[in-house]
Motif scaffolding. Structure first.
Motif, PDB file in Angstrom:
ATOM      1  N   TYR A  12      47.539  97.869-118.650  1.00 61.33           N
ATOM      2  CA  TYR A  12      46.657  96.828-118.317  1.00 61.33           C
ATOM      3  C   TYR A  12      47.613  95.601-118.144  1.00 61.33           C
ATOM      4  O   TYR A  12      48.320  95.220-118.696  1.00 61.33           O
ATOM      5  N   GLU A  13      46.922  94.865-116.974  1.00 60.32           N
ATOM      6  CA  GLU A  13      47.864  93.845-116.681  1.00 60.32           C
ATOM      7  C   GLU A  13      46.879  92.852-115.685  1.00 60.32           C
ATOM      8  O   GLU A  13      46.496  93.501-114.740  1.00 60.32           O
ATOM      9  N   ARG A  45      44.762  99.342-107.559  1.00 63.25           N
ATOM     10  CA  ARG A  45      45.869  99.500-108.230  1.00 63.25           C
ATOM     11  C   ARG A  45      46.144 100.736-109.179  1.00 63.25           C
ATOM     12  O   ARG A  45      47.230 101.487-109.072  1.00 63.25           O
ATOM     13  N   CYS A  46      45.028 101.242-109.554  1.00 58.45           N
ATOM     14  CA  CYS A  46      44.968 102.377-110.504  1.00 58.45           C
ATOM     15  C   CYS A  46      44.450 103.584-110.033  1.00 58.45           C
ATOM     16  O   CYS A  46      44.520 104.687-110.571  1.00 58.45           O
ATOM     17  N   HIS A  87      43.710 102.584-120.194  1.00 59.54           N
ATOM     18  CA  HIS A  87      44.883 101.679-119.735  1.00 59.54           C
ATOM     19  C   HIS A  87      45.742 101.271-121.018  1.00 59.54           C
ATOM     20  O   HIS A  87      45.222 100.578-121.713  1.00 59.54           O
ATOM     21  N   PRO A  88      46.892 101.708-121.194  1.00 60.34           N
ATOM     22  CA  PRO A  88      47.748 101.302-122.296  1.00 60.34           C
ATOM     23  C   PRO A  88      47.615  99.684-122.238  1.00 60.34           C
ATOM     24  O   PRO A  88      47.876  99.180-121.210  1.00 60.34           O
ATOM     25  N   CYS A  97      41.862  98.095-115.149  1.00 64.53           N
ATOM     26  CA  CYS A  97      43.209  98.026-115.429  1.00 64.53           C
ATOM     27  C   CYS A  97      43.911  96.609-115.441  1.00 64.53           C
ATOM     28  O   CYS A  97      44.894  96.410-115.690  1.00 64.53           O
ATOM     29  N   GLY A  98      42.881  95.808-115.290  1.00 67.58           N
ATOM     30  CA  GLY A  98      43.295  94.131-115.230  1.00 67.58           C
ATOM     31  C   GLY A  98      43.440  93.863-113.930  1.00 67.58           C
ATOM     32  O   GLY A  98      43.685  92.682-113.444  1.00 67.58           O
ATOM     33  N   ALA A  99      43.428  94.465-112.693  1.00 67.01           N
ATOM     34  CA  ALA A  99      43.415  94.244-111.345  1.00 67.01           C
ATOM     35  C   ALA A  99      42.405  93.415-110.883  1.00 67.01           C
ATOM     36  O   ALA A  99      41.068  93.937-111.393  1.00 67.01           O
TER      37      ALA A  99
END
Length: 109
Positions: A12-13, A45-46, A87-88, A97-99
Motif C-alpha cells: 500500500y502506498e 498500479r496493482c 496489500h501489505p 493499493c493506495g493509487a
C-alpha cells in the motif's frame, strides 16, 4: 507477487503517476446507474478489478433558491483504487493499493 487474476500484491502506498489516468480509461467501462455512473475496470498500479461509483444526482438536499449549477459537458473526477485484494502495509479500514488518479468524464448526446 501476481495472482492468477493478474492482481499484483504491491505494498500500500498513496501514489499517483501521469500514466494512471490513461491506463484506467483505456480499459474501464462507464455503467449508468440511477444516481450517476459506476466506473468498472482495473487499477493501473496493482491490476486489481474495482468498481468506483460516481454520484452526480443531488439526493440529500436541494440547491438554495436562485443557485445555478454551471452547465458543462465534461468534468474531472478523482479516482482511488478500491480493489478488495490484500496489500501489505495497508492501514486498517482502507481498501485498494493506495493509487489515485484523475479522469475526465464527458457527457454523450
Amino acid at each position: 507477487m501476481t495472482t492468477s487474476t493478474g492482481h499484483q500484491g504491491v505494498p500500500y502506498e498513496e501514489i499517483t503517476e501521469d500514466a494512471y489516468s490513461d491506463a484506467f480509461a483505456h480499459g474501464a467501462r462507464a455503467i449508468p446507474t440511477r444516481r450517476g455512473v459506476l466506473l468498472d475496470g482495473g487499477c493501473p498500479r496493482c491490476a486489481g478489478q474495482m468498481s468506483y461509483p460516481l454520484v452526480d444526482k443531488v439526493f440529500r438536499s436541494p440547491l438554495p433558491p436562485g443557485a445555478q449549477v454551471p452547465a458543462t459537458n465534461s468534468k474531472v473526477v478523482a479516482i482511488l483504487c478500491t480493489c478488495p485484494e490484500d496489500h501489505p502495509a495497508r492501514p486498517d479500514g482502507e481498501r485498494g493499493c493506495g493509487a489515485y488518479w484523475n479522469i475526465t468524464l464527458s457527457a454523450t448526446t
